[in-house]
Scaffold this motif. Structure first.
Motif, PDB file in Angstrom:
ATOM      1  N   UNK A 150     -16.417  51.713 -35.320  1.00 28.65           N
ATOM      2  CA  UNK A 150     -15.753  51.990 -34.056  1.00 28.65           C
ATOM      3  C   UNK A 150     -15.774  50.749 -33.172  1.00 28.65           C
ATOM      4  N   UNK A 151     -15.004  50.801 -32.100  1.00 27.06           N
ATOM      5  CA  UNK A 151     -14.961  49.695 -31.141  1.00 27.06           C
ATOM      6  C   UNK A 151     -16.314  49.537 -30.458  1.00 27.06           C
ATOM      7  N   UNK A 152     -16.570  48.356 -29.959  1.00 25.00           N
ATOM      8  CA  UNK A 152     -17.821  48.064 -29.261  1.00 25.00           C
ATOM      9  C   UNK A 152     -17.513  47.511 -27.878  1.00 25.00           C
ATOM     10  N   UNK A 153     -18.006  48.174 -26.847  1.00 24.58           N
ATOM     11  CA  UNK A 153     -17.781  47.720 -25.473  1.00 24.58           C
ATOM     12  C   UNK A 153     -18.669  46.509 -25.195  1.00 24.58           C
ATOM     13  N   UNK A 206     -13.337  56.642 -29.083  1.00 22.80           N
ATOM     14  CA  UNK A 206     -11.956  56.933 -28.669  1.00 22.80           C
ATOM     15  C   UNK A 206     -11.084  55.683 -28.636  1.00 22.80           C
ATOM     16  N   UNK A 207     -11.719  54.542 -28.453  1.00 21.93           N
ATOM     17  CA  UNK A 207     -10.945  53.304 -28.359  1.00 21.93           C
ATOM     18  C   UNK A 207     -10.329  52.905 -29.692  1.00 21.93           C
ATOM     19  N   UNK A 217     -10.494  41.404 -29.745  1.00 22.55           N
ATOM     20  CA  UNK A 217     -10.904  41.773 -28.399  1.00 22.55           C
ATOM     21  C   UNK A 217      -9.756  42.402 -27.628  1.00 22.55           C
ATOM     22  N   UNK A 218     -10.083  43.415 -26.839  1.00 26.99           N
ATOM     23  CA  UNK A 218      -9.108  44.130 -26.018  1.00 26.99           C
ATOM     24  C   UNK A 218      -9.710  44.343 -24.627  1.00 26.99           C
ATOM     25  N   UNK A 219      -8.838  44.677 -23.660  1.00 31.94           N
ATOM     26  CA  UNK A 219      -9.298  45.017 -22.319  1.00 31.94           C
ATOM     27  C   UNK A 219      -8.575  46.287 -21.866  1.00 31.94           C
ATOM     28  N   UNK A 244     -14.073  45.489 -21.316  1.00 34.79           N
ATOM     29  CA  UNK A 244     -13.643  44.664 -22.451  1.00 34.79           C
ATOM     30  C   UNK A 244     -14.340  45.205 -23.689  1.00 34.79           C
ATOM     31  N   UNK A 245     -13.600  45.301 -24.767  1.00 34.66           N
ATOM     32  CA  UNK A 245     -14.192  45.841 -25.991  1.00 34.66           C
ATOM     33  C   UNK A 245     -13.649  45.090 -27.198  1.00 34.66           C
TER      34      UNK A 245
END
Length: 291
Positions: A150-153, A206-207, A217-219, A244-245
């Motif tokens: 999963x994504x990581x914040x 959920x991301x 990387x995303x924001x 940011x994740x």
């Protein structure tokens, strides 16, 4: 004795020791195999046997000898005669013969009539990976492991409702900053306006997950009409979150399992038409073999 003969003795001893160690009976687990064992017969003559062990059960001692012959051809009746001659004047011995290649018909008959157990003790071959009816057994397994995380914040910045915090908590907001200790699984956003509630860990799930072509990387900015941040036993009114994740790329890891490398050796019991497979960490008994 040649080096090959000694090596074969060691091989036979190792397989039988592994077999004993796998037994549930304490008496068999404690068996220690002796090599080049000398036993005096009834006339005081020392007779030497390749392998020897004994154990006591219900007050009776059971003694076994194995003659190991690493021959390129099948064992002849003369070799069985030689073993019978050695044990004739030594009472209460169980004689066993072990070889890699098998026995001539006369040797089998002589052994059967004199209660000599015949074994073929060998390394594995293709027949060990097939049932008697021809059904193949699984010898190798190839697995392609796909690890998708999963994504990581990586950054989590909040904008709080300072007026609400001042009116409903004892926190000092004069500096304009609040230092909070947040754990992903214990920090919860309660979005009353959307009738939703989730931890930061659940938010990471959920991301989304990455693909081979979509990762990195995303924001994201989240705005709320009425929401609360539950953290450190506090409830704080939340207006906005900027985070940011990072979405990781899936990991592909091929794995090859070769069960044949775990199979140390095989013991065929000709009198029972069965065999036992000795693996590095377990023993499989009772396979049927063609005679």
């Amino acid at each position: 004795m040649s080096n090959n003969g000694r090596e074969y003795e060691n091989f036979v001893a190792a397989l039988h020791q592994a077999l004993f160690d796998s037994e549930k009976w304490t008496e068999l687990k404690n068996i220690k195999i002796e090599q080049s064992k000398k036993i005096n017969d009834n006339f005081g003559i020392a007779r030497e046997f390749d392998l020897y062990w004994e154990y006591e059960f219900a007050g009776i001692t059971y003694k076994t000898v194995i003659e190991c012959k690493d021959y390129a051809s099948k064992v002849s009746i003369e070799k069985i005669d030689a073993l019978l001659g050695k044990i004739r004047d030594i009472p209460d011995l169980k004689p066993i013969f072990a070889t890699k290649t098998g026995y001539q018909s006369g040797a089998k008959t002589k052994a059967l009539n004199n209660k000599v157990e015949l074994l073929i003790v060998r390394e594995q071959n293709d027949s060990d990976w097939m049932l008697e009816d021809g059904t193949p057994l699984i010898k190798q397994v190839n697995i392609d492991i796909h690890a998708i995380s999963a994504a990581s914040i990586t950054s989590f910045n909040t904008k709080m409702d300072g007026k609400w915090i001042k009116e409903n908590t004892n926190l000092d907001t004069s500096s304009g900053n609040l230092q909070l200790s947040m754990q992903n699984d214990q920090t919860v956003i309660e979005d009353v306006g959307r009738n939703d509630k989730y931890s930061l860990k659940e938010l990471e799930e959920r991301l989304g997950q990455g693909t081979d072509t979509n990762f990195g990387e995303r924001s994201l900015s989240l705005k709320f009409d009425e929401a609360y941040l539950h953290c450190d036993d506090l409830k704080l009114k939340l207006k906005e979150v900027d985070l940011t994740y990072y979405i990781p790329k899936p990991i592909h890891q091929p794995m090859h399992i070769d069960f044949s490398k775990e199979l140390v050796g095989v013991i065929e019991y000709l009198g029972k038409s069965s065999k036992t497979a000795i693996f590095k960490d377990h023993v499989v008994k009772g396979w049927s073999v063609k005679t």
